[in-house]
Design an enzyme around this catalytic site. Structure first.
Site, short mmCIF file in Angstrom:
data_model
loop_
_atom_site.label_atom_id
_atom_site.label_comp_id
_atom_site.label_asym_id
_atom_site.label_seq_id
_atom_site.Cartn_x
_atom_site.Cartn_y
_atom_site.Cartn_z
N HIS A 18 0.77 -1.17 0.04
CA HIS A 18 -0.06 -0.20 0.02
C HIS A 18 0.90 1.24 0.12
CE1 HIS A 18 -3.64 2.16 1.06
NE2 HIS A 18 -2.78 3.14 1.45
N GLU A 19 1.77 1.14 1.05
CA GLU A 19 2.57 2.46 1.00
C GLU A 19 3.73 2.58 -0.17
OE1 GLU A 19 2.06 4.64 3.14
OE2 GLU A 19 0.41 3.53 4.19
N HIS A 22 1.96 4.58 -2.68
CA HIS A 22 2.16 5.85 -2.46
C HIS A 22 3.36 6.37 -2.85
CE1 HIS A 22 -1.77 6.42 -0.68
NE2 HIS A 22 -1.32 5.69 0.43
#
Length: 420
Positions: A18-19, A22
């Site tokens: 997920h990160e 980003h």
């Protein structure tokens, strides 16, 4: 202990992917990313590569990418302040120290008269009390020192808020999107190994001790008739058997090109609707094809996305039992049950949790990615951004409410655990 290790691995994977979404889109957009962190709390491990510090933290309950400009910049040099500077070979400021100056005897010390870290990247000051005003250009990769650690100064054009709306939107959206990609990949791996469910009127694995095995049926047998009725699909077999619990039925079976009749008495079980249904103890047939596995990976991910929204709709309309809401404790217990069933169940569970994380994060709630996306959409509609202080307040209140909800759900988990 095994369950705890598996839980940490699963959540570590989900959060890191997920990160990473980003991080990679932020870097592609030219945003300065100060830290990529897995977990919260004290650092266990840290390494700096390029301009980003990669950290592993003690509490495995989340993660974050700290992007310049998302929060107010912490480095602020004011007129009259004494600082230490270091110059590079181009005679540009490469490092600024604003506290504990005694630890840096090799620095050049000046009293600040003017400092612009946003657009001009200039610094001017006095090296001596009555000396001339000296101007220094600040290098775009210059750092400042805080708590004995160097942090890169972010020029205005490298801060999150300065980027175009589309770049900011994609940077935030990339986190949940990567979780959906992870789910697809896991499902593709699962179906590549286990096979893709087929609707052919054939038998998959035969379960030991059930009527099919006792009657001599084998995996791969093709059922062309049941009690004289034609069957052309797996669903035809399921539908007929489920309607005839504890009844004797006659099957017309094709095996190795030869047709034969086989009789058996079905078993019974409670169906999802609470009604009794017939069973014979066979799995659905599967076929092995990488192309089919890719298609099944996407369709299974879509199925769970759809089911997430069905559950959310029921939650809003009151059709969902709130006692079934699961928090960290509930997920931990469910993971323990999944681990006991084997690796393939763990793969399915991980993919489901990845879809769940993506969908929940995209909800338009403050403190979640969806809430941040709503502010970007609102900015596009208004033609100007919401004041940073107001947006920060909304996210803070939203985060507090989410923590309260987490506590309530965890309390519900504990009650369910001790009342079993």
């Amino acid at each position: 202990m095994e369950t705890l290790i598996i839980v940490v691995i699963i959540f570590g994977l989900l959060v890191s992917i997920h990160e990473f979404g980003h991080l990679i889109v932020a870097k592609r957009s030219g945003i300065l990313c100060r830290e990529y962190a897995i977990g919260f709390g004290p650092k266990i491990f840290a390494v700096k590569k390029g301009e980003t510090v990669y950290t592993l933290r003690l509490l495995p309950i989340g993660g974050y990418v700290r992007m310049a400009g998302e929060d107010p910049e912490t480095f602020d040099v004011k007129p009259g302040q004494s600082i230490g500077i270091f110059l590079n070979r181009q005679n540009r400021v490469s490092r600024i120290v604003s506290d504990h100056l005694e630890k840096y005897p090799n620095a050049r010390f000046i009293t600040v008269e003017h400092c612009n870290l946003d657009s001009e990247l200039v610094l001017s000051g006095y090296e001596e009390e009555d000396g001339p005003l000296v101007r220094y250009d600040i290098d775009r990769d210059a750092t400042y020192v805080s708590d004995n650690q160097d942090f890169q100064i972010a020029p205005c054009d490298r801060q999150f808020a300065s980027k175009p709306l589309l770049s900011r939107f994609l940077t935030i959206f990339a986190g949940p999107f990567m979780n959906l990609i992870l789910a697809v990949v896991i499902f593709v791996i699962y179906f590549s190994i286990q096979g893709v469910p087929s609707d052919a009127p054939k038998l998959g694995k035969v379960i030991q001790g059930y009527p099919a095995e006792k009657s001599g049926l084998l995996a791969g047998d093709r059922i062309i008739q049941i009690d004289g009725e034609q069957t052309s699909s797996w669903q035809d077999i399921v539908n007929y058997v489920s309607k005839h619990p504890k009844e004797r039925i006659s099957l017309t079976v094709v095996r190795d090109g030869n047709q034969q009749k086989m009789d058996l008495t079905t078993g019974q079980r409670k169906g999802a609707n609470g009604k009794t249904e017939g069973v014979i103890g066979v799995y659905q047939p599967t076929r092995h094809s990488f192309a089919a596995s890719i298609g099944a990976g996407f369709s299974q991910t879509y199925y769970w996305i759809k089911m997430e929204f069905v559950g959310l709709k029921m939650l809003v309309t009151g059709g969902f039992d709130l006692n079934k809401l699961a928090g960290p404790v509930g997920i931990y217990n469910a993971t323990g049950e999944v681990v006991a069933q084997g690796l393939f169940f763990v793969l399915n569970w991980t993919a489901f949790l990845s879809v769940n994380l993506a969908v929940i994060n995209l909800l338009p709630l403050p403190a979640l990615d969806g809430g941040r996306l709503m502010f970007i959409i609102l900015e596009a509609l208004r033609g100007k951004p919401v004041e940073p202080q107001k947006e920060a307040l909304v996210h803070f209140i939203g985060f507090a409410l989410l923590m309260l909800l987490m506590l309530l759900v965890t309390w519900n988990d504990l009650q369910n655990l001790f009342t079993r």
